[in-house]
Design a protein around this motif. Structure first.
Motif, mmCIF file in Angstrom:
data_model
loop_
_atom_site.group_PDB
_atom_site.id
_atom_site.type_symbol
_atom_site.label_atom_id
_atom_site.label_comp_id
_atom_site.label_asym_id
_atom_site.label_seq_id
_atom_site.Cartn_x
_atom_site.Cartn_y
_atom_site.Cartn_z
ATOM 1 N N CYS A 1 4.023 -3.093 1.200
ATOM 2 C CA CYS A 1 4.172 -1.640 1.283
ATOM 3 C C CYS A 1 5.620 -1.188 1.265
ATOM 4 C CB CYS A 1 3.474 -1.121 2.538
ATOM 5 S SG CYS A 1 1.690 -1.376 2.520
ATOM 6 N N CYS B 1 4.317 3.694 3.352
ATOM 7 C CA CYS B 1 5.054 3.289 2.155
ATOM 8 C C CYS B 1 6.505 3.691 2.350
ATOM 9 C CB CYS B 1 4.461 3.980 0.930
ATOM 10 S SG CYS B 1 5.274 3.548 -0.628
ATOM 11 N N GLN C 1 0.911 0.458 -3.294
ATOM 12 C CA GLN C 1 -0.485 0.209 -3.602
ATOM 13 C C GLN C 1 -1.394 0.911 -2.593
ATOM 14 O OE1 GLN C 1 1.900 -2.001 -3.456
ATOM 15 N NE2 GLN C 1 1.883 -3.278 -5.301
ATOM 16 N N ASP C 2 -2.568 1.301 -3.059
ATOM 17 C CA ASP C 2 -3.555 1.908 -2.176
ATOM 18 C C ASP C 2 -3.942 0.904 -1.092
ATOM 19 O OD1 ASP C 2 -5.314 3.702 -1.142
ATOM 20 O OD2 ASP C 2 -6.904 3.298 -2.592
ATOM 21 N N GLY C 3 -4.130 1.384 0.147
ATOM 22 C CA GLY C 3 -4.468 0.505 1.255
ATOM 23 C C GLY C 3 -3.320 0.302 2.221
ATOM 24 N N CYS C 4 -2.116 0.721 1.819
ATOM 25 C CA CYS C 4 -0.967 0.618 2.727
ATOM 26 C C CYS C 4 -1.059 1.694 3.807
ATOM 27 C CB CYS C 4 0.339 0.807 1.955
ATOM 28 S SG CYS C 4 0.691 -0.488 0.761
ATOM 29 N N ASP C 5 -0.721 1.309 5.018
ATOM 30 C CA ASP C 5 -0.663 2.305 6.098
ATOM 31 C C ASP C 5 0.524 3.224 5.897
ATOM 32 O OD1 ASP C 5 -2.931 1.339 7.356
ATOM 33 O OD2 ASP C 5 -1.792 -0.143 8.513
#
Length: 252
Positions: free
Chosen positions: A94, A85, A79-83
């Motif tokens: 993440c 992956c 998902q967008d927002g993970c530092d």
């Protein structure tokens, strides 16, 4: 009215198609030849299903994970927002498990990015389901070091490494002989298993032929009898003068 006076239709998808689709009639290396992204359009982007802008506004240039964060080698999409992956089995938002659902479009997240099948156009090993890119994605028979290049039709090996030769779609030792050989001289068979094979004129072993099959000599037949150009049923060898396509007597 002439054709040159007609204004051609324009759209983002058509422009993308014109830019990359025509790569020559003898080539299968364009992006369209190996459909990966843009094949499964999100249902809400379809104008017929109520999409606000419809397919005419769909961005066909987007790759998988356009709205998310991929890992370093782009095999999973978080998902967008993970530092970061990563692949794994954790409760961390993440971390994507290899068993999670497959991404189906550019807007999908929290999924495993699909890799290309055997024979697909590829750049790196990570592009392929087999993790082996040698010109094209290799199938399981082409992943070994003995193969150096795979082809587009099923990912079969097409070029072997030095010291190997291509037999069918497999690379084998260049000095190996055909199945059934019991005396091999670096690729040249001198003798075959007399119970199951016979030696051909090109020094290869071939399976013996069944009743009624065409033959040139008796050693080619399972029954041990070639009469009139056909293999005879064993019990009829002493009775027949020639045999037919069913292995029975054509003349006595």
């Amino acid at each position: 009215l002439t054709l040159s006076d007609i204004e051609l239709p324009q759209s983002a998808s058509l422009t993308r198609f014109i830019d990359i689709a025509w790569d020559g009639y003898d080539s299968i290396n364009s992006e369209w030849d190996s459909c990966v992204v843009g094949c499964a359009v999100p249902i809400l982007e379809n104008h017929l299903c109520g999409g606000e802008n419809g397919l005419s506004e769909y961005d066909w240039t987007q790759g998988y994970c356009h709205n998310g964060i991929p890992n370093d080698i782009e095999t999973v999409c978080c998902q967008d927002g993970c530092d970061t992956c990563v692949v794994g089995t954790s409760n961390d938002v993440c971390v994507i498990d290899e068993g999670d659902h497959i991404c189906i479009s550019a807007s999908d997240v929290g999924c495993v990015i699909p890799r290309k099948g055997d024979g697909s156009v590829c750049i790196d090993n990570v592009d392929c389901k087999s993790s082996s890119c040698k010109g094209k994605c290799c199938n399981v028979g082409g992943v070994g070091d003995e193969c150096v290049e795979c082809g587009p039709f099923g990912g079969h090996c097409t070029v072997c490494a030095e010291g190997f030769k291509l037999v069918g779609s497999s690379c084998v030792d260049e000095c190996s002989c055909s199945e059934g050989c019991i005396c091999c001289d670096c690729g040249i068979c001198r003798a075959c298993d007399p119970d199951t094979h016979f030696l051909t004129a090109n020094s290869k072993c071939q399976l013996k032929r069944g009743d009624g099959m065409v033959c040139d000599s008796s050693n080619e037949c399972e029954s041990g009898g070639c009469l009139g150009g056909h293999c005879c049923i064993e019990s009829l060898i002493d009775t027949c003068d020639t045999c037919n396509g069913r292995g029975k007597c054509a003349s006595c």
